[in-house]
Design an enzyme around this catalytic site. Structure first.
Site, short mmCIF file in Angstrom:
data_model
loop_
_atom_site.label_atom_id
_atom_site.label_comp_id
_atom_site.label_asym_id
_atom_site.label_seq_id
_atom_site.Cartn_x
_atom_site.Cartn_y
_atom_site.Cartn_z
N GLN A 123 0.25 12.59 0.75
CA GLN A 123 0.20 12.01 2.08
C GLN A 123 -0.32 13.02 3.11
OE1 GLN A 123 4.09 10.36 2.90
NE2 GLN A 123 3.91 8.79 1.32
N GLY A 124 -0.96 12.49 4.15
CA GLY A 124 -1.49 13.34 5.21
C GLY A 124 -2.83 13.97 4.90
N GLU A 181 -0.14 -8.37 5.17
CA GLU A 181 1.15 -9.07 5.19
C GLU A 181 2.21 -8.18 5.82
OE1 GLU A 181 4.54 -10.63 2.00
OE2 GLU A 181 2.50 -10.21 1.33
N MET A 228 0.86 -1.18 0.00
CA MET A 228 0.00 0.00 0.00
C MET A 228 0.89 1.23 0.00
SD MET A 228 -2.90 1.17 2.74
CE MET A 228 -3.86 2.68 2.49
N LEU A 229 0.63 2.14 -0.91
CA LEU A 229 1.44 3.34 -1.00
C LEU A 229 0.60 4.53 -1.44
CD1 LEU A 229 4.23 4.76 -0.97
CD2 LEU A 229 4.47 4.11 -3.38
N GLY A 255 -5.27 7.24 2.56
CA GLY A 255 -5.05 5.87 2.98
C GLY A 255 -6.29 5.29 3.67
N ALA A 256 -6.92 6.10 4.52
CA ALA A 256 -8.13 5.65 5.21
C ALA A 256 -9.27 5.44 4.22
CB ALA A 256 -8.54 6.67 6.27
#
Length: 385
Positions: free
Chosen positions: A237-238, A265, A230-231, A242-243
């Site tokens: 970012q921030g 993993e 995951m990237l 991601g959420a």
């Protein structure tokens, strides 16, 4: 001896930190090429340049690895102010360009003019796969809401395999133990985030991040999707992407009756925090996690409900319970605060007590004599004849 030390000192001047030397950029417009504010650098480069993450043989080394924002068309340029062979004979510099080309697609550009001409084709780039979710994030600098979309792609989508080859390169720079996956394995799922923006009246898309998930078989007829990579790319970012991505994947797999639960993993600490946040958000709406149920302690009903409705396993359900219980506990109330601490203490000392229980010690002694709690151990001497 002095001559040797002087030579070592001189050679040291030609060592460059590759994390600083590598300049990454997501290019939307030609003017971005000269805009240093859009440049970002890797967190890791040891997989190409060794544990020291150093390139030898150059002063002022700059490895420009620029990608178009949407299709990720790649430009590679290597620049430096001087080379070790300019002043010292019989010393060869590292072939940094060849090292970089080991992980980027063969068709990458090496000419800036060619790269700029390809930027004009970005308007034709469209996201791969099927749309799963659309959301917006308010951008303070722009003073407006920016639209983002999450897609699920298949390797069979036209052009996706080549796009994925370009995208996975970023893993090497931002995940310490990253490796490229076997795209021929059909058990992989791919999820992508794109920013939707306008330029001269046209709608364009910029790559934000992605996730790969492997579907493991679980006997007798279930699967267990496991998040592998995951990237979210550094410029995004921030901002909560991601959420959004992790929640979207949970909701996607909820519709699959054969999915047992969703795992990860070798998750990093940052991923575990993200997962806790998403799980807590999802569980708040469940009846078994209501404040009046939380105060009664962790229950089998909680385990069953999260497994059935959210594909969350027992271990993660327990973490969510403790987070939500703390969230709903008034820690200024001494009685409630003590009850919460004792609940956590029971969970921590439980395994220790089990190891030192009389039953456990009895079984250990019994097994050492060649028996088990169910009867004699079948050894070569007492196998049925």
């Amino acid at each position: 001896m002095a001559a040797i030390n002087a030579m070592e000192k001189k050679l040291a001047e030609y060592k460059c930190d590759t994390n600083e030397a590598i300049c990454l950029k997501l290019v939307r417009f030609p003017e971005d090429l000269e805009d240093d504010s859009t440049t970002f650098h890797p967190e890791y480069s040891h997989q190409l340049f060794g544990d020291d993450e150093v390139a030898f043989g150059y002063k002022g080394l700059q490895i420009q690895l620029f990608c178009s924002a949407g299709n990720l068309t790649t430009l590679l340029n290597v620049k430096y102010t001087s080379k070790v062979t300019d002043t010292i004979d019989c010393v060869e510099p590292d072939d940094v360009e060849s090292k970089i080309r080991e992980i980027i697609p063969a068709r990458s550009c090496s000419n800036t003019e060619d790269f700029v001409s390809l930027l004009e084709k970005e308007a034709k780039f469209k996201p791969f796969g099927s749309l799963l979710h659309t959301y917006s994030v308010h951008n303070e600098e722009a003073g407006e809401d920016i639209t983002y979309q999450i897609y699920k792609a298949e390797m069979s989508c036209p052009g996706f395999q080549e796009y994925h080859e370009r995208l996975q390169t970023f893993l090497m720079w931002f995940i310490e133990t990253a490796s490229f996956i076997d795209v021929d394995d059909e058990r992989w799922d791919y999820f992508l985030i794109f920013e939707k923006y306008n330029k001269d009246g046209e709608t364009l898309f910029a790559t934000v991040g992605y996730m790969t998930v492997y579907n493991y078989y679980v006997y007798p007829d279930k699967t267990r999707p496991r998040v592998s990579q995951m990237l979210i790319l550094p410029p995004f970012q921030g901002e909560g992407h991601g959420a959004q991505l992790l929640e979207a994947i949970h909701r996607y797999y909820l519709t699959a009756p054969k999915v047992l639960d969703i795992t990860a993993e070798d998750p990093s600490e940052s991923y575990i925090k993200l997962r806790d946040f998403v799980h807590a958000k999802l569980c708040q709406s469940l009846p078994s996690f209501s404040p009046d149920q939380l105060i009664q302690g962790f229950s089998h009903k909680m385990v069953e409900e999260v497994q059935e409705k959210l594909k969350i396993n027992k271990k993660h359900a327990r973490r969510v319970y403790e987070i939500l219980r703390l969230h709903n506990t008034d820690m200024s109330d001494l009685e409630h605060a003590k009850a919460y601490r004792l609940e956590i203490k029971r969970r921590l000392v439980g395994p220790y007590k089990a190891l030192h229980s009389p039953c456990y010690l009895h079984d250990v002694m019994w097994n050492s004599l060649g028996f088990s709690s169910l009867g004699p151990r079948k050894t070569k001497g007492n196998l049925p004849r």
